[in-house]
Design a protein around this motif. Structure first.
Motif, PDB file in Angstrom:
ATOM      1  N   LEU A  54      -9.081 -14.370  -0.051  1.00 12.30           N
ATOM      2  CA  LEU A  54      -8.606 -13.126  -0.219  1.00 12.30           C
ATOM      3  C   LEU A  54      -6.988 -12.877   0.819  1.00 12.30           C
ATOM      4  O   LEU A  54      -6.948 -11.513   0.528  1.00 12.30           O
ATOM      5  N   GLU A  55      -6.058 -13.928   1.900  1.00 10.22           N
ATOM      6  CA  GLU A  55      -5.200 -12.963   2.190  1.00 10.22           C
ATOM      7  C   GLU A  55      -3.606 -13.203   0.290  1.00 10.22           C
ATOM      8  O   GLU A  55      -3.255 -12.019   1.091  1.00 10.22           O
ATOM      9  N   VAL A  85       1.475  -2.299  -4.177  1.00 12.36           N
ATOM     10  CA  VAL A  85       2.206  -0.809  -3.861  1.00 12.36           C
ATOM     11  C   VAL A  85       3.384  -0.623  -3.684  1.00 12.36           C
ATOM     12  O   VAL A  85       4.178   0.131  -3.774  1.00 12.36           O
ATOM     13  N   TYR A  86       4.543  -1.853  -3.113  1.00  7.77           N
ATOM     14  CA  TYR A  86       5.758  -1.788  -2.929  1.00  7.77           C
ATOM     15  C   TYR A  86       6.786  -1.885  -4.084  1.00  7.77           C
ATOM     16  O   TYR A  86       7.258  -0.521  -4.314  1.00  7.77           O
ATOM     17  N   ILE A 112      -4.665  -9.980  -0.155  1.00  5.70           N
ATOM     18  CA  ILE A 112      -3.937  -8.654   0.462  1.00  5.70           C
ATOM     19  C   ILE A 112      -2.534  -8.859   0.196  1.00  5.70           C
ATOM     20  O   ILE A 112      -1.951  -8.093   0.350  1.00  5.70           O
ATOM     21  N   VAL A 117      -4.291 -11.866   9.858  1.00 10.21           N
ATOM     22  CA  VAL A 117      -2.975 -10.916  10.618  1.00 10.21           C
ATOM     23  C   VAL A 117      -2.976  -9.358  11.019  1.00 10.21           C
ATOM     24  O   VAL A 117      -2.594  -9.034  11.542  1.00 10.21           O
ATOM     25  N   ILE A 166      -4.157   0.834   0.389  1.00  5.30           N
ATOM     26  CA  ILE A 166      -4.778  -0.607   0.069  1.00  5.30           C
ATOM     27  C   ILE A 166      -5.847  -0.323   0.686  1.00  5.30           C
ATOM     28  O   ILE A 166      -5.251  -0.216   1.647  1.00  5.30           O
ATOM     29  N   MET A 167      -6.975  -0.592   0.541  1.00  9.63           N
ATOM     30  CA  MET A 167      -8.762  -0.390   0.963  1.00  9.63           C
ATOM     31  C   MET A 167      -9.178  -1.525   2.047  1.00  9.63           C
ATOM     32  O   MET A 167      -9.109  -2.387   0.532  1.00  9.63           O
ATOM     33  N   MET A 168      -8.067  -1.502   3.821  1.00 11.38           N
ATOM     34  CA  MET A 168      -8.713  -2.495   3.767  1.00 11.38           C
ATOM     35  C   MET A 168     -10.499  -3.733   3.501  1.00 11.38           C
ATOM     36  O   MET A 168     -11.278  -4.219   3.752  1.00 11.38           O
ATOM     37  N   TYR A 191       0.330  -5.944  -1.145  1.00  9.36           N
ATOM     38  CA  TYR A 191       1.687  -5.324  -0.377  1.00  9.36           C
ATOM     39  C   TYR A 191       2.726  -5.556  -1.423  1.00  9.36           C
ATOM     40  O   TYR A 191       3.535  -4.243  -1.298  1.00  9.36           O
ATOM     41  N   LEU A 241      -9.505   0.688   7.210  1.00 10.04           N
ATOM     42  CA  LEU A 241      -8.085   0.932   7.708  1.00 10.04           C
ATOM     43  C   LEU A 241      -7.908   1.185   5.995  1.00 10.04           C
ATOM     44  O   LEU A 241      -8.500   0.372   5.152  1.00 10.04           O
ATOM     45  N   LEU A 295       8.063  -7.671   4.124  1.00  9.07           N
ATOM     46  CA  LEU A 295       5.914  -6.895   3.960  1.00  9.07           C
ATOM     47  C   LEU A 295       6.044  -7.834   4.704  1.00  9.07           C
ATOM     48  O   LEU A 295       6.213  -8.998   4.715  1.00  9.07           O
ATOM     49  N   PRO A 296       4.343  -7.007   5.279  1.00 13.33           N
ATOM     50  CA  PRO A 296       3.919  -8.233   6.477  1.00 13.33           C
ATOM     51  C   PRO A 296       3.441  -9.611   5.797  1.00 13.33           C
ATOM     52  O   PRO A 296       3.225  -9.437   4.469  1.00 13.33           O
ATOM     53  N   LEU A 297       3.308  -9.927   6.002  1.00  7.74           N
ATOM     54  CA  LEU A 297       3.112 -11.182   5.758  1.00  7.74           C
ATOM     55  C   LEU A 297       1.676 -12.468   6.499  1.00  7.74           C
ATOM     56  O   LEU A 297       1.498 -11.856   7.336  1.00  7.74           O
ATOM     57  N   PHE A 298       0.660 -12.572   5.122  1.00  5.94           N
ATOM     58  CA  PHE A 298      -0.594 -12.862   4.949  1.00  5.94           C
ATOM     59  C   PHE A 298      -1.045 -14.362   5.222  1.00  5.94           C
ATOM     60  O   PHE A 298       0.718 -14.672   4.322  1.00  5.94           O
ATOM     61  N   GLU A 299      -1.894 -14.913   4.721  1.00  4.37           N
ATOM     62  CA  GLU A 299      -1.448 -16.556   5.235  1.00  4.37           C
ATOM     63  C   GLU A 299      -1.922 -17.060   3.667  1.00  4.37           C
ATOM     64  O   GLU A 299      -2.165 -16.214   2.806  1.00  4.37           O
TER      65      GLU A 299
END
Lengths: 242, 630
Positions: A196-197, A207-208, A200, B5, A67-69, A204, B31, A187-191
């Motif tokens: 956008l969140e 890709v998982y 993202i 986050v 993932i390209m941030m 995640y 990143l 997975l890491p959790l986003f808003e």
């Protein structure tokens, strides 16, 4: 019914034409790592396809399954009608936030450009593509022809594989809600409910699942597409970007 | 547009938490995120230099080395916030370990150019990534330990661990000729308000020093003729200290030499005098004051306060920037004076010994590494004597003496006694030849169950009365040791059995076999391995020094190990000792009986990072022992 002229591409925005031509000969047999993906999410004024409009688009790119941030796509669009109150409760976008935003048709060319050559990915992508497609058709007389993957279907496919092949004490997963899947797969959790969140978060998940499905034999894009079309749960065969 | 986050995650991850908001967003934007399913290898030992720094956002990895086809040694475990690859990028080398995902793991990847650029713009970050225990890193860690583990009290700071002697000396240096009379010197000192003057000999060299105390005790108290030349009362030769030494070193030297003044030298020039008073005026509850108190006491009962005062003194010293290794030395010195005072009080009651003797200090006391709860392990050695009657009376004298001393010490100490080896047991009260024979047997015919006691005894140091007996015993021991190969092997095996490095994962300490626990015994797991390593090497190379840092220094001085290896080992040891002492102080402050257990969840990120560095040093010393002795 499409007219002959429409079939031939007359009246279509040049980006739409270019997009269609590119995907006509799109090779789906390369390994997953070789594609560029755009993982997207939209926020809507309503889920009703007749009246609902896109008010926000969020998207990130995935290259080499990373993932390209940087270079994410994120913008608000001013709908033609005022925001219904109940939609604000869900996506937390206030009328003030979109007051000065451009209308969707001004944003779309940038978005089409952003998606150039990429495989589109979303969670229950049908909804996003339906509303985007409606706007594209209205303003640019055409739709996106990008190849797409739906993480909801990929998750169903992965769960189905596990049910058949892996002994597990885990309860059978019935909910394929994005947040629940993120929790289930640690997975890491986003808003939640921010375009956008959410995009993202979906990236995640994507890709998982791509890594997990590789172990089941899905090595190429075509393999993944077959896998999602075979997903056991309610099918969405036939929906298009239109 | 950087996702909140990820910004929040990095804001709580060392050292990225030091970046300002703008730099952090910029960093996040650069990143990439990669998913490593469980079982995948992230880095491979011996591969090419890497392109990306990896920060674990979610999941867990294990770090291991493959020593041969069958043998895999676990080096570390990493969880959320662990960073991999920095030292390889900085040194442009490939990974020297394998890193494998043990859970499905998400890593944030920063390209090496982005990372190098970040370090260039923030030079403070680099020290976090340099391998080994750099001075900068240590200083910062100590500051964190100080503020995190104990509440600082509102005291006026005088940092005599960084204040140089040159900063507090009196500039006006007064020198008199050796032929000056006592009266002239006394008048001079009174008129100029001097505490001391230096005495010059006929050639112009400084030959001694006269202090107010000399005037009091050698002139007034002894009714000396005021016209006597001053060199009859001067202390000679003078004791000096370099101008760049810190006040702490001056204080230690004064305590050791039992003097109150030191002549300060810059190169070969004399630039001033520093007195205990000069240091004390800057210091509220100075150890020097406590020592003076110990000397002034006339009964064992009066000494009771000594141990009660130790924690507050240690705490004050730590607040002032002292390292625990300094404190251990200081406590050991104070404990020496305390025990000596108790012995002299006992002799006042019993009269002189029929045969010269000295006390042998074992274990922590022998190594001058006494913590707040000294074990006071001890023995007695008395001189060989042909007269059997005299020997018999010495035996009964020393039995009574040992009992009296042990009881007096016990009555002054709080909490249960930690003494395991004591002269009250006739086994540890022997003549010089008896001890020599005992040690020789322990060396040549070692008995495994006694190994621990033997090692503690090997750290012996004489205190009080006829200390030359201890020196003779050490010499006899040194002559035997080169032949004690079986004992060395046993000690090495014991070391390897008990020194397996642990690592941390989330809030647990993880053993090499994978078992985990929520707390760790600092003494046995983090401190003892270093002590045991230094002892083993000292015995092996015939080093008579008993102090751990002293032993390590000698190993470097003799070129047995490189300076940098010894520096890393010493720093790792000092850090763990610091943690031990602070943990005890903290327990005392919380009203808990102090022990050596530390709860892993209480450790800060900085402490965890430092401990991981000390673990890698422990791995290195176990490798050294394994290679040399097995």
């Amino acid at each position: 019914m499409k007219t002959l002229l429409e079939w031939l591409g007359f009246g279509k925005h040049e980006l739409i034409v270019e997009n269609r031509n590119y995907f006509k000969t799109f090779d789906r047999n390369k390994p997953l790592e070789d594609y560029e993906y755009v993982v997207l999410d939209t926020e809507l004024t309503s889920l009703d396809p007749k009246h609902g409009e896109v008010v926000s688009i969020g998207a990130v790119k995935v290259k080499n399954l990373r993932i390209m941030m940087g270079g994410a796509f994120c913008c608000y669009a001013r709908p033609s009608r005022p925001l219904p109150k109940d939609s604000t409760l869900i996506h937390r976008i206030t009328p003030q936030q979109i007051e000065n935003a451009p209308p969707l048709e001004e944003i779309l060319p940038d978005f089409i450009e952003y998606c150039r050559g990429a495989v589109l990915v979303g969670h229950f992508l049908k909804i996003d593509l339906t509303f985007l497609g409606k706007a594209l058709k209205k303003h640019f007389r055409g739709t996106l022809s990008n190849v797409w993957l739906d993480t909801l279907k990929l998750a169903q496919s992965y769960e189905e594989y596990k049910r058949r092949h892996v002994y597990s004490d885990d309860p059978v997963e019935n909910s394929f809600n994005l947040n629940k899947l993120a929790v289930k797969y640690s997975l890491p959790l986003f808003e939640k409910h921010d375009a956008l969140e959410d995009a993202i978060q979906t990236a995640y998940l994507f890709v998982y699942l791509a890594h997990k499905l590789k172990t089941t034999g899905c090595v190429t894009l075509k393999d993944l597409m077959v896998s999602q079309s075979n997903a056991a749960l309610p099918s969405d065969q036939g929906y298009s970007t239109a | 547009m950087a996702p909140t986050v990820i910004c929040q995650f990095l804001s709580s991850t060392l050292p990225f938490n030091r970046l300002d908001q703008e730099q952090l967003s910029e960093f996040v934007d650069s990143l990439q995120v990669e998913c490593f399913p469980k079982g995948s290898i992230i880095f491979r030992q011996g591969s090419q230099p890497i392109e990306y720094l990896h920060i674990i956002q979610r999941g867990a990895v294990k770090v291991f080395v493959r020593t041969d086809l069958d043998h895999v040694a676990l080096r570390d475990l990493g969880g959320e916030g662990s960073i991999f690859g920095a030292e390889w990028i900085l040194s442009n080398t490939g990974p020297d370990v394998h890193v494998e995902a043990v859970e499905d793991t998400f890593c944030l990847l920063a390209h090496k150019d982005v990372f190098s650029n970040l370090i260039e713009r923030n030079p403070g970050l680099e020290k976090h990534f340099r391998q080994g225990l750099t001075e900068d890193k240590m200083s910062e860690a100590y500051a964190v330990l100080r503020t995190g583990r104990i509440q600082t009290t509102d005291v006026q700071r005088f940092d005599y661990f960084s204040t140089r002697v040159s900063q507090i000396i009196r500039k006006s240096l007064v020198i008199v000729d050796r032929t000056s009379t006592v009266l002239e010197v006394g008048k001079l000192m009174a008129s100029q308000g001097l505490g001391s003057v230096l005495v010059r000999d006929n050639t112009g060299n400084i030959s001694g020093i006269v202090t107010k105390k000399d005037l009091r005790s050698k002139v007034v108290a002894q009714n000396l003729d005021y016209e006597s030349p001053v060199d009859t009362i001067m202390s000679s030769p003078i004791k000096t200290i370099p101008a760049q030494a810190v006040c702490f070193e001056a204080m230690i030297k004064m305590i050791r030499e039992q003097i109150t003044h030191l002549v300060v030298q810059h190169g070969s020039d004399i630039v001033g005098i520093v007195s205990a008073h000069d240091i004390m005026v800057n210091q509220v509850a100075a150890p020097v004051v406590l020592l003076r108190d110990i000397n002034a006491q006339t009964s064992a009962d009066d000494l009771r306060l000594f141990h009660q005062k130790l924690p507050s003194i240690a705490r004050r010293l730590i607040e002032q920037g002292a390292r625990a290794s300094h404190i251990l030395t200081l406590v050991a010195l104070m404990n020496d004076r305390f025990v000596s005072k108790i012995m002299s009080l006992a002799q006042k009651q019993l009269g002189p010994s029929p045969i010269p003797f000295t006390r042998l200090l074992f274990g922590d006391s022998g190594r001058r590494e006494t913590n707040l709860y000294p074990s006071n392990d001890n023995g007695i050695v008395y001189d060989d004597c042909a007269d059997s009657q005299q020997v018999a009376s010495a035996i009964s004298y020393l039995e009574a003496f040992s009992d009296m001393v042990a009881k007096a010490i016990q009555s002054c100490c709080t909490g249960p006694s930690r003494t395991r080896i004591c002269a009250t047991n006739p086994r540890f009260r022997m003549s010089l030849s008896g001890w020599t024979e005992y040690l020789s047997k322990s060396l040549m015919d070692p008995f495994l169950p006694d190994l621990k006691v033997t090692q503690e005894i090997m750290d012996f140091r004489p205190l009080y009365s006829e200390v030359s007996l201890g020196v003779k015993l050490r010499k006899a021991l040194s002559e035997q040791i080169p032949r004690a190969t079986r004992l060395m092997k046993m000690i090495a095996q014991d070391f390897l059995r008990n020194s397996s490095p642990v690592t941390f994962f989330r809030d647990s300490a993880v053993e090499p076999d994978g078992s985990s626990s929520a707390s760790i015994d600092i003494q046995t797991r983090l401190v003892d391995p270093f002590i045991n390593f230094a002892r083993l090497m000292a015995l092996n190379y015939g080093i008579s020094e008993t102090n751990t840092l002293g032993r390590l220094k000698t190993l470097a001085d003799r070129g047995i190990f490189s300076e940098s290896s010894i520096r890393d080992i010493s720093r790792a040891y000092e850090f763990n000792v610091q943690l031990f002492v602070l943990n005890q102080l903290r327990q005392l402050e919380l009203g808990i009986a102090p022990d050596s257990f530390m709860i892993i969840a209480d450790l800060s990120n900085m402490e965890r990072l430092m401990l991981k560095d000390t673990f890698s040093v422990m791995t290195r010393i176990t490798d050294i022992v394994r290679n040399r002795f097995t």
